[in-house]
Design a protein around this motif. Structure first.
Motif, short mmCIF file in Angstrom:
data_model
loop_
_atom_site.label_atom_id
_atom_site.label_comp_id
_atom_site.label_asym_id
_atom_site.label_seq_id
_atom_site.Cartn_x
_atom_site.Cartn_y
_atom_site.Cartn_z
N ILE A 20 0.89 -0.90 -0.30
CA ILE A 20 -0.18 -0.16 -0.09
C ILE A 20 1.17 1.06 0.06
CG2 ILE A 20 -1.66 1.68 1.32
CD1 ILE A 20 -3.36 -1.08 2.19
N SER A 23 2.42 1.63 -3.99
CA SER A 23 1.53 1.70 -4.16
C SER A 23 1.11 3.77 -4.28
CB SER A 23 -0.05 1.50 -4.12
OG SER A 23 0.38 -0.14 -4.05
N ALA A 24 0.60 3.74 -3.08
CA ALA A 24 0.65 5.17 -2.75
C ALA A 24 1.55 6.10 -3.35
CB ALA A 24 -0.23 5.08 -1.37
N ILE A 27 1.45 6.86 -7.11
CA ILE A 27 0.45 7.42 -7.39
C ILE A 27 0.45 8.82 -7.51
CG2 ILE A 27 -1.86 8.21 -7.71
CD1 ILE A 27 -3.03 5.27 -6.91
N ARG A 161 -4.13 4.90 -12.15
CA ARG A 161 -4.06 4.01 -10.59
C ARG A 161 -5.25 2.96 -10.91
NH1 ARG A 161 -7.53 8.25 -9.62
NH2 ARG A 161 -5.66 9.38 -8.20
N HIS A 162 -5.72 2.51 -11.77
CA HIS A 162 -6.66 1.95 -11.39
C HIS A 162 -5.71 1.00 -11.85
CE1 HIS A 162 -10.44 3.75 -11.67
NE2 HIS A 162 -10.21 4.12 -12.16
N ILE A 164 -2.19 0.11 -10.76
CA ILE A 164 -2.08 -0.29 -9.81
C ILE A 164 -2.63 -0.73 -8.70
CG2 ILE A 164 -0.75 1.46 -7.91
CD1 ILE A 164 0.34 3.31 -9.72
N TYR A 165 -4.25 -0.30 -8.63
CA TYR A 165 -4.76 -0.58 -7.94
C TYR A 165 -4.95 -2.45 -7.97
CZ TYR A 165 -6.38 3.94 -5.72
OH TYR A 165 -6.11 4.97 -4.94
N ALA A 166 -5.54 -2.70 -9.75
CA ALA A 166 -5.16 -3.89 -9.24
C ALA A 166 -3.92 -4.34 -9.52
CB ALA A 166 -5.98 -3.63 -11.27
N MET A 168 -1.82 -3.82 -6.91
CA MET A 168 -2.25 -4.23 -6.03
C MET A 168 -3.15 -5.63 -5.06
SD MET A 168 -2.34 -0.76 -2.61
CE MET A 168 -4.59 -0.99 -3.22
N PHE A 169 -3.70 -5.12 -5.48
CA PHE A 169 -5.13 -6.65 -4.85
C PHE A 169 -4.33 -7.75 -5.22
CE2 PHE A 169 -8.16 -2.48 -4.67
CZ PHE A 169 -8.12 -2.86 -3.47
#
Length: 466
Positions: A20, A23-24, A27, A161-162, A164-166, A168-169
């Motif tokens: 996290i 990732s933050a 971004i 961001r999408h 990175i979030y993908a 990340m999860f």
């Protein structure tokens, strides 16, 4: 909570925090980078639009050209005259909340810029704004204002961001799976070691741990295997020691019971009325002989006990071995003559040794008395020979010899080659054990060479002094 779960959740929490955070940071870094790149492009576009607007002729097509330029560039545009009054905007709604007049301080700054734009990029504003002075304009326009929502620059950030979030999860899911697998990998050997340790603690000393690992767990498994092996060996020693101890007490009981029975029988006979004086004397001699035998038995036991537990069992000093051997020979000469044996003393020279003279005398006394007891005819010789800094002391007889099957146990406590005949001769069964104990305390060893029908030779070595 089991250690496997603790390990798994520890790894999961730490790695999720790391993912996290990364990732933050990614971004925010991309967002800042795109805004900086957009601001640089925005400044270049402001200069280009200012040059174009200043080149338009002051005619009926001026407004249309400004609007077309705004449409093509997709910027919000406003044109100001020489006094800083806005007279043209596109689109109109974008400037409803914007003052129609330029502030004097802003005009002064633009004049100082000499044609370079002023970029307004405040964190509190949603727009990126540029003011530029039109130098050498061919129309009424003297100042140009362009603006654009910052969200235009962050459009790419949304897509990133999408992604990175993908990622990340997906990473968190992979971390959870890997963490549980890794925790299982780490916890499994601990469980195996725990089970093995419990088995060993319960007495299963044959348990072996096969981890086939080269890490600390493998080292610990090897240590536990070594511990089990050591305990197994110690357990075997304790079993043998217990067996010997049990046999030792049984032998003591047996050895004491026989002379006590004899003494008891003699005392009963002495109580008989009208017993002849000759018989009384015979029973008294028998009882006294058995009492001496019991006393010798306990004296030997005391000697062996001191050897087992007393660090000061021997007191070394330098003495002449020749004189000691002569004293032992003289003390046993009457016994040998009484039995018709020839007790010989080898040709001896002076020989100083560092040992306990009393204990060495006890060794020779036991060896010579045994030789005389078990030699029916012939001779017994006692002497010593020097050999390379050592002296070999020996007692040799012409007796019946000792069978090879008895040699390994000859110095065990209470061991007899012929139990019945040995007891008849008044032995305690501890003489040779005492000899072995004394010589072991001197860091020496009693040895025997014997063959049935050809006699026996007992010998040991001591260091020569001088």
């Amino acid at each position: 909570m089991k250690i496997r779960s603790k390990l798994a959740w520890t790894y999961i929490i730490l790695l999720i925090i790391g993912i996290i955070t990364i990732s933050a940071y990614s971004i925010l870094t991309i967002r800042s980078y795109l805004l900086e790149e957009g601001a640089e492009q925005f400044e270049r576009d402001a200069l280009s639009l200012a040059l174009a607007a200043g080149s338009f002729k002051d005619n009926a097509q001026f407004d249309d050209r400004i609007q077309r330029q705004a449409q093509l560039s997709r910027y919000e545009m406003a044109v100001y005259d020489n006094d800083g009054v806005r007279f043209l905007t596109f689109p109109q709604y974008a400037f409803e909340d914007v003052s129609r007049y330029l502030e004097s301080t802003l005009i002064d700054r633009l004049e100082q810029q000499e044609g370079r734009p002023i970029i307004i990029n405040n964190e509190n504003t949603e727009k990126l704004i540029a003011y530029v002075e039109l130098t050498n304009s061919d129309n009424a326009a003297h100042y140009l204002r362009i603006s654009q929502d910052k969200s235009q620059y962050y459009a790419a950030v949304a897509s990133i961001r999408h992604i990175i979030y993908a990622g990340m999860f997906f990473s968190i899911g992979a971390v959870i799976i890997v963490s549980f697998l890794f925790a299982r990998y780490m916890a499994t050997p601990i469980q195996q070691l725990n089970e093995a340790a419990l088995d060993i603690a319960q007495g299963n000393l044959d348990r072996q741990i096969d981890l086939n690992r080269n890490d600390e767990f493998g080292t610990l498994a090897d240590s536990l295997n070594h511990m089990a092996s050591t305990l197994r060996a110690d357990n075997e020693k304790l079993k043998r020691l217990n067996e010997k101890q049990s046999q030792f007490f049984a032998d003591i009981t047996h050895e004491v019971r026989n002379p006590l029975h004899t003494i008891s029988g003699s005392l009963e006979m002495l109580e008989l009325p009208n017993l002849p004086a000759e018989k009384k004397k015979q029973y008294m001699v028998t009882a006294r002989k058995q009492i001496k035998r019991v006393a010798r038995l306990f004296e030997d036991i005391k000697t062996l006990q001191r050897y087992d537990f007393d660090e000061n069992f021997i007191n070394r000093e330098i003495f002449n071995l020749k004189e000691l051997v002569k004293e032992v020979e003289a003390a046993h000469q009457p016994m040998a003559e009484k039995k018709g044996l020839k007790l010989k003393l080898a040709k001896l020279s002076n020989c100083n040794v560092n040992a306990d003279p009393n204990k060495i005398e006890q060794v020779l006394d036991n060896l010579v008395s045994n030789a005389i007891k078990y030699t029916p005819e012939g001779s017994v010789e006692v002497g010593f020979k020097k050999k390379e800094g050592l002296v070999e002391v020996y007692v040799e007889d012409t007796g019946p010899g000792i069978g090879e099957e008895h040699l390994d146990r000859l110095f065990d406590r209470f061991y007899r080659t012929d139990k019945a005949r040995s007891r008849d001769k008044g032995g305690t069964g501890l003489g040779l054990s005492v000899v072995k104990g004394i010589l072991n305390a001197h860091q020496s060893e009693i040895k025997v060479e014997s063959e049935e029908g050809k006699g026996s030779r007992f010998f040991f070595q001591l260091p020569v002094v001088g």
